[in-house]
Motif scaffolding. Sequence first.
Motif, PDB file in Angstrom:
ATOM      1  N   UNK A 197       0.833  -1.207   0.000  1.00  0.00           N
ATOM      2  CA  UNK A 197       0.000   0.000   0.000  1.00  0.00           C
ATOM      3  C   UNK A 197       0.867   1.257   0.000  1.00  0.00           C
ATOM      4  N   UNK A 198       1.953   1.243   0.763  1.00  0.00           N
ATOM      5  CA  UNK A 198       2.895   2.381   0.758  1.00  0.00           C
ATOM      6  C   UNK A 198       3.427   2.617  -0.647  1.00  0.00           C
ATOM      7  N   UNK A 199       3.875   1.514  -1.264  1.00  0.00           N
ATOM      8  CA  UNK A 199       4.505   1.602  -2.582  1.00  0.00           C
ATOM      9  C   UNK A 199       3.542   2.204  -3.602  1.00  0.00           C
ATOM     10  N   UNK A 200       2.247   1.902  -3.444  1.00  0.00           N
ATOM     11  CA  UNK A 200       1.255   2.378  -4.418  1.00  0.00           C
ATOM     12  C   UNK A 200       0.450   3.569  -3.909  1.00  0.00           C
ATOM     13  N   UNK A 201       0.881   4.166  -2.805  1.00  0.00           N
ATOM     14  CA  UNK A 201       0.182   5.339  -2.248  1.00  0.00           C
ATOM     15  C   UNK A 201      -1.299   5.062  -1.979  1.00  0.00           C
ATOM     16  N   UNK A 202      -1.562   3.859  -1.509  1.00  0.00           N
ATOM     17  CA  UNK A 202      -2.927   3.493  -1.128  1.00  0.00           C
ATOM     18  C   UNK A 202      -3.044   3.643   0.391  1.00  0.00           C
ATOM     19  N   UNK A 203      -4.091   4.316   0.838  1.00  0.00           N
ATOM     20  CA  UNK A 203      -4.316   4.494   2.279  1.00  0.00           C
ATOM     21  C   UNK A 203      -4.637   3.136   2.901  1.00  0.00           C
ATOM     22  N   UNK A 204      -3.908   2.763   3.951  1.00  0.00           N
ATOM     23  CA  UNK A 204      -4.173   1.496   4.631  1.00  0.00           C
ATOM     24  C   UNK A 204      -5.027   1.751   5.868  1.00  0.00           C
ATOM     25  N   UNK A 205      -6.249   1.202   5.834  1.00  0.00           N
ATOM     26  CA  UNK A 205      -7.177   1.345   6.959  1.00  0.00           C
ATOM     27  C   UNK A 205      -7.228   0.013   7.702  1.00  0.00           C
ATOM     28  N   UNK A 206      -6.880   0.030   8.971  1.00  0.00           N
ATOM     29  CA  UNK A 206      -7.004  -1.179   9.785  1.00  0.00           C
ATOM     30  C   UNK A 206      -8.276  -1.052  10.623  1.00  0.00           C
ATOM     31  N   UNK A 207      -9.196  -1.952  10.396  1.00  0.00           N
ATOM     32  CA  UNK A 207     -10.492  -1.943  11.069  1.00  0.00           C
ATOM     33  C   UNK A 207     -10.370  -2.763  12.351  1.00  0.00           C
ATOM     34  N   UNK A 208     -10.205  -2.034  13.473  1.00  0.00           N
ATOM     35  CA  UNK A 208     -10.040  -2.699  14.777  1.00  0.00           C
ATOM     36  C   UNK A 208     -11.327  -2.602  15.596  1.00  0.00           C
ATOM     37  N   UNK A 209     -12.452  -2.509  14.918  1.00  0.00           N
ATOM     38  CA  UNK A 209     -13.730  -2.393  15.622  1.00  0.00           C
ATOM     39  C   UNK A 209     -13.922  -3.595  16.556  1.00  0.00           C
ATOM     40  N   UNK A 210     -13.612  -4.790  16.070  1.00  0.00           N
ATOM     41  CA  UNK A 210     -13.788  -5.979  16.917  1.00  0.00           C
ATOM     42  C   UNK A 210     -12.493  -6.412  17.605  1.00  0.00           C
ATOM     43  N   UNK A 211     -11.343  -6.186  16.953  1.00  0.00           N
ATOM     44  CA  UNK A 211     -10.086  -6.707  17.507  1.00  0.00           C
ATOM     45  C   UNK A 211      -9.450  -5.779  18.535  1.00  0.00           C
ATOM     46  N   UNK A 212      -9.855  -4.495  18.542  1.00  0.00           N
ATOM     47  CA  UNK A 212      -9.189  -3.533  19.411  1.00  0.00           C
ATOM     48  C   UNK A 212      -9.512  -3.681  20.883  1.00  0.00           C
ATOM     49  N   UNK A 213      -8.830  -2.874  21.698  1.00  0.00           N
ATOM     50  CA  UNK A 213      -9.076  -2.780  23.139  1.00  0.00           C
ATOM     51  C   UNK A 213      -8.772  -4.100  23.863  1.00  0.00           C
ATOM     52  N   UNK A 214      -7.595  -4.646  23.550  1.00  0.00           N
ATOM     53  CA  UNK A 214      -7.003  -5.642  24.437  1.00  0.00           C
ATOM     54  C   UNK A 214      -7.299  -7.103  24.221  1.00  0.00           C
ATOM     55  N   UNK A 215      -8.356  -7.425  23.477  1.00  0.00           N
ATOM     56  CA  UNK A 215      -8.802  -8.815  23.448  1.00  0.00           C
ATOM     57  C   UNK A 215      -7.799  -9.776  22.815  1.00  0.00           C
ATOM     58  N   UNK A 216      -6.920  -9.268  21.945  1.00  0.00           N
ATOM     59  CA  UNK A 216      -5.941 -10.166  21.310  1.00  0.00           C
ATOM     60  C   UNK A 216      -4.643 -10.250  22.107  1.00  0.00           C
ATOM     61  N   UNK A 217      -4.618  -9.630  23.288  1.00  0.00           N
ATOM     62  CA  UNK A 217      -3.407  -9.700  24.100  1.00  0.00           C
ATOM     63  C   UNK A 217      -2.460  -8.539  23.867  1.00  0.00           C
ATOM     64  N   UNK A 218      -2.788  -7.667  22.946  1.00  0.00           N
ATOM     65  CA  UNK A 218      -2.161  -6.344  22.859  1.00  0.00           C
ATOM     66  C   UNK A 218      -3.313  -5.354  22.764  1.00  0.00           C
ATOM     67  N   UNK A 219      -3.037  -4.060  23.069  1.00  0.00           N
ATOM     68  CA  UNK A 219      -4.175  -3.139  23.055  1.00  0.00           C
ATOM     69  C   UNK A 219      -4.805  -3.093  21.670  1.00  0.00           C
TER      70      UNK A 219
END
Lengths: 512, 512
Positions: free
Chosen positions: A322-344
Motif C-alpha cells: 500500500x505504501x509503494x502504491x500510495x494506497x491508504x491502509x485502513x485497519x479496522x479494529x472495531x472488533x479486535x481492538x481494546x485488548x482482546x488479542x493480548x495487545x491493546x
Amino acid sequence: MFATTRFLRSSKYRLFSSLSLKAVAKPKTALTDPFLLTEPTEPFMNPLETSTSVSASIKDHISKYQDARPFMLIAGKSLIINLFCYPQSKGCYLADADGNKYLDLHAQISSVALGYNHPAILNACKSDEMVIALANRPCLGLLPPTNWPEILEASHMRVAPKGLTNIFNTTCGSSANEIAFKTAFIGYKKFHGIPDTISEEELATCQDNIAPGSPELAVLSFRNGFHGRTMSTLSATRTKPIYKAGIPAFPWPAVDFPKLRYPLDRFEQENYDEENRCLDLVKAAIETNPIPIAAMIVEPILSEGGDLHASDRFFQELRRITKEHNVVMIVDEVQTGVGATGKFWAHEHWNLDSPPDIVTFSKKMQAAGLFYSDELRPLVPMRNFNTWMGDQPRSLIAKAILDEIEESNLIALVNSTGKYLISHLKPISIRYGRVVKNVRGKGTFIAFDCPNQEIRDLMVMLLKAEGVLINASGSNSVRFRPPLILTKTHINAFLPRFESILNKIYKQFWPQ
Amino acid sequence: MFATTRFLRSSKYRLFSSLSLKAVAKPKTALTDPFLLTEPTEPFMNPLETSTSVSASIKDHISKYQDARPFMLIAGKSLIINLFCYPQSKGCYLADADGNKYLDLHAQISSVALGYNHPAILNACKSDEMVIALANRPCLGLLPPTNWPEILEASHMRVAPKGLTNIFNTTCGSSANEIAFKTAFIGYKKFHGIPDTISEEELATCQDNIAPGSPELAVLSFRNGFHGRTMSTLSATRTKPIYKAGIPAFPWPAVDFPKLRYPLDRFEQENYDEENRCLDLVKAAIETNPIPIAAMIVEPILSEGGDLHASDRFFQELRRITKEHNVVMIVDEVQTGVGATGKFWAHEHWNLDSPPDIVTFSKKMQAAGLFYSDELRPLVPMRNFNTWMGDQPRSLIAKAILDEIEESNLIALVNSTGKYLISHLKPISIRYGRVVKNVRGKGTFIAFDCPNQEIRDLMVMLLKAEGVLINASGSNSVRFRPPLILTKTHINAFLPRFESILNKIYKQFWPQ
C-alpha cells in the motif's frame, strides 16, 4: 502544529500501547478480585422455565414495533428466545428474564469490555461529569465543552496507535469506517502528488454526483471481511450475502484473504504460498482495477467472516504494497481492538516499520471513531463534519475502561486466560477431532471450526441450554469473544459443559 | 400482527401527535416556570475578555488531536473562538469559558429540546435505569433488556407518525437516513409487484457489488436538501459543494425545490407555477431517470439549504406522485421534528391522505431512527441490523423530553412564542428592508434572508458579540433554531440587540 509526541511525553496519563504495557501489576483472578467474587460461581439454568416464558411474552410485545426475529436467530433456529435482566447481571454472567444465568462468552457481539455492572463503569456513569455530558449534548466539533481536551487525552488519545495523532469521533463502527473512507478519498490527491486544490468544475459537478467532482475511486477489501452495514461500508463488506442483496453498491473490488491450514507448523510452506497468492491478488487489484484504488481496508482477524488469521509477514507486506502504491491502509479494529488479542491494538502484533494510515475502533471502547495520520488532515476544514461529532458520555466510559485495563493489568490477564483456554482446547480438538478443528487465536480472541454449519449451530444452541452464550462466526466457526475480565475460573466453568455437549453431538452424529 | 392501533388505544402514554395535542395546560412563561426563573435575565458579555482568552488556549489544546477550525468558522471568519461551560449553562443561556452568557437561538445546530440543564432531563440522567443502561450497553436487536418494550412505548412509539407502526433505532440522523434508503431498496420488489424473493444469482453477484444482486436503484432528492454526510446520504445531500467534492457518489438525481417569493399572498400565482414546475421535474425524474428511482427523500423545510418552504399542496402532490409511481416517500424530520414547527412532526401540517412511508428523526429527540410502514418490513430478518441497534440512554432522555413537552404543553408555547417573534420580525423587515427579507416560518422554526452572504455572516458575528448565538443557513439566510422552551421574555432580550446590530450594518453599508 500537532505536536502529539510532545504531548504524550508530558501527559499525566500513562500510555499502554505495546511499548509501555509492561506487567505493572499481577493480574487479578476470580479469587482475588472483589468484583468477581460477587459473580455466580457457575451458570444456572432455571428448571422451572417453560415454553411460555417471560421472555417469550416480552418478545411478542417488542415485536409490535421492532423486528424481534433476530432474538430467535442466535443459532439460525427459532427456539432461542430471551430477554435479559441487566441489573441482575454481573461480571461475565448475564441474567435473563426466566431466571437463567449465562456465562457470557459472546459479550454483546464482542462489545463488553469489563463485564456487566463493573464498579469502575458504574462509578463513571454516576458521576456529575457524566450527568452534565448526557443532559447537555453539545456539537463537539463546533461548541465543545472546556473539558473536551482532557476527556480526549484521558480516553482515546491515550491509546492512539503509534504514528496516528489525530482523532475523529463517531457513534458506531460503521460510521467510523464511513469517515475513514471519506478521509482516504479526501487525501487521494495529496497521496498521489496531485495539487490539493478543488476546481470550480469539481465544485459544480459534485452537486450532480458526477466526475470530476464526485470522482470514481475505490476501496479494496477482502472476501469474508466485515466493515459495517451503512451503504459504503456494506460495499466493502463480504460476509453473508443476505446483508448485501438488493442494496445498490459502489463498484469496489475484493480479493481473497488467505485461508490458512492448521496446525500452522505443519503447513508452513502451503500457508506461505497461500499468503503470497493473496498478496499477488492485492497487487494486481491495485495495479489493474479500472477504478483507482484510494484505500485498502482490512481487519487484523476477519472476525464476522469466521476468524481468519494471517501471519505478521502478510500484514507487513500489505503495508509495504500500500505504501509503494500510495494506497491508504485502513485497519479496522472495531472488533479486535481494546485488548482482546493480548495487545491493546491487534495490529501491534505485526511490528510494522511504518504505521497504518487509519485505525478505526468501536465496540469494547464503547465510543467509536478513527485515528489518522497528520498527512490525512484535510487542508480545508468541515470536509468531514456532523452535528454531534462523537459521544461524550461514551468517551467518559472509555476512560473508565482504560483506567481499569491499566490498573488491573487486564491485558496480562487476557494473555494468561487465553493461554489457559488454548491449552485445554487443543487436547479437546484431538479427543473430539470430528467436531472441534483448527483451534486458533491470540489472547482470548479464540476460535475453532466445526465440520459444517449444522453442527456449529447445534453446538451454539446446546451450549446455551447448558448456560453458556457463545458466538457463531462465518459459515462454520465458533468464536470466543469474552470480556477482558475472563479468568481461569470462568474457563473451568465452561470446559465440563463444553465436553458434555461434545459428547451429545458425538452421540447424535456418530452413535457407534 | 403489529397491532399498533390497538396498542395506542390501550397505552398508558398519551399520544400527542396533532390529533391529541390539545392545549391541555396553559403554556409556562419565563415568569411562571421555576426553571426559567433561574436563567440569566439577558445575555452577558464579559468586558474583561481579551484576545488571549481561556477559550483560545483550550482551543489550541484540542487542535492537537481534533480539527478545531470549525470552532472558528461559525460565520466563515476566524475571529470567533469559544469553548463552553455546560455546567454553568441554563435554559436558553449558554455560558462560555470567558465568562460570557449567550442567549442561544442556535441550540447546537437545532438539537437541544429543553435548553441546558433542564431538571426533567437531569433527573432522567441521574436515574438508576439510566446508570444501568449506560453501564451495560446491550445489543438491542439481539439481547434486549426486559424493559425495552416499555422504553420504546414511553419514548418513540408514543409519537410514531400516523400509519407508521415500526421503528428502527440508530445513533444519528445520517445513519437513520442510511437505513431509510436501505429499507426502501429492500422494499423495491414488493412496491413494484415483483416476487419478494432473492435468487441464487442475486446472492452470488451481490458479493461482487454487481447487478442483479447489487441492483442499480436510485434515491431522488432535492437541490438544497441536506440528508447527512455518510456516503449514501451525502449522495442525496445538495447543499454546500465542499461537503461533496472529492467523495465518490451514487449516480442519483436531484431536482429543484421550489423557490417561493415573499410575501406569499402577493406572489400566489407565481409560487403556484413555481411549485408546479418542480412537481413536473419530480414526475419527469421518476419516469425517465436511467436508473429506477426506489425512493424520494425530502425535508419538510429545507433547513441547511436556507430554510426553503413549500405549500401543503406541494407536499400532498409529492405524496400523490410517489404513490402513483410506487416510490417510497421518506420524510427527513431530523431537524424539523419534535415540536419546533408548532406540530410534533412538521409533516403533520400537510394533512396527507396517506402517510409517508418512512419518517426519520434525530437531533431534538436526542435518540435517532426511523419510523416505517408495515409494508416495508423486510420479509427476511437481519437485512437491516447492527451491533447496538440504537442507544438506550438516549431513548430514556427522549422519554423525559416527551414527558416535559406534554406536561408543560411546550408545543402551544412554541406556537405562541413563534407568533410573537414573527409579529416583531415583520415590522423590522420593513424598517430594515435592505437587510431583513422574506421573514418566514412555522412555530419558532423561523428564518429570514439577507441580501448576500457577506452581510449575513457579519450579522451572525455581530449578534454573537452582542451575546446572541444564531445559525447561518444556506448561502444568505439566518435561521432561528431555539429550544422549545423559548418564551416572549427571550425574544424581548433578543429584539433590542438585533435592532442595535441592524443599525450598525446600515451605518457600515449605507452610511447616508
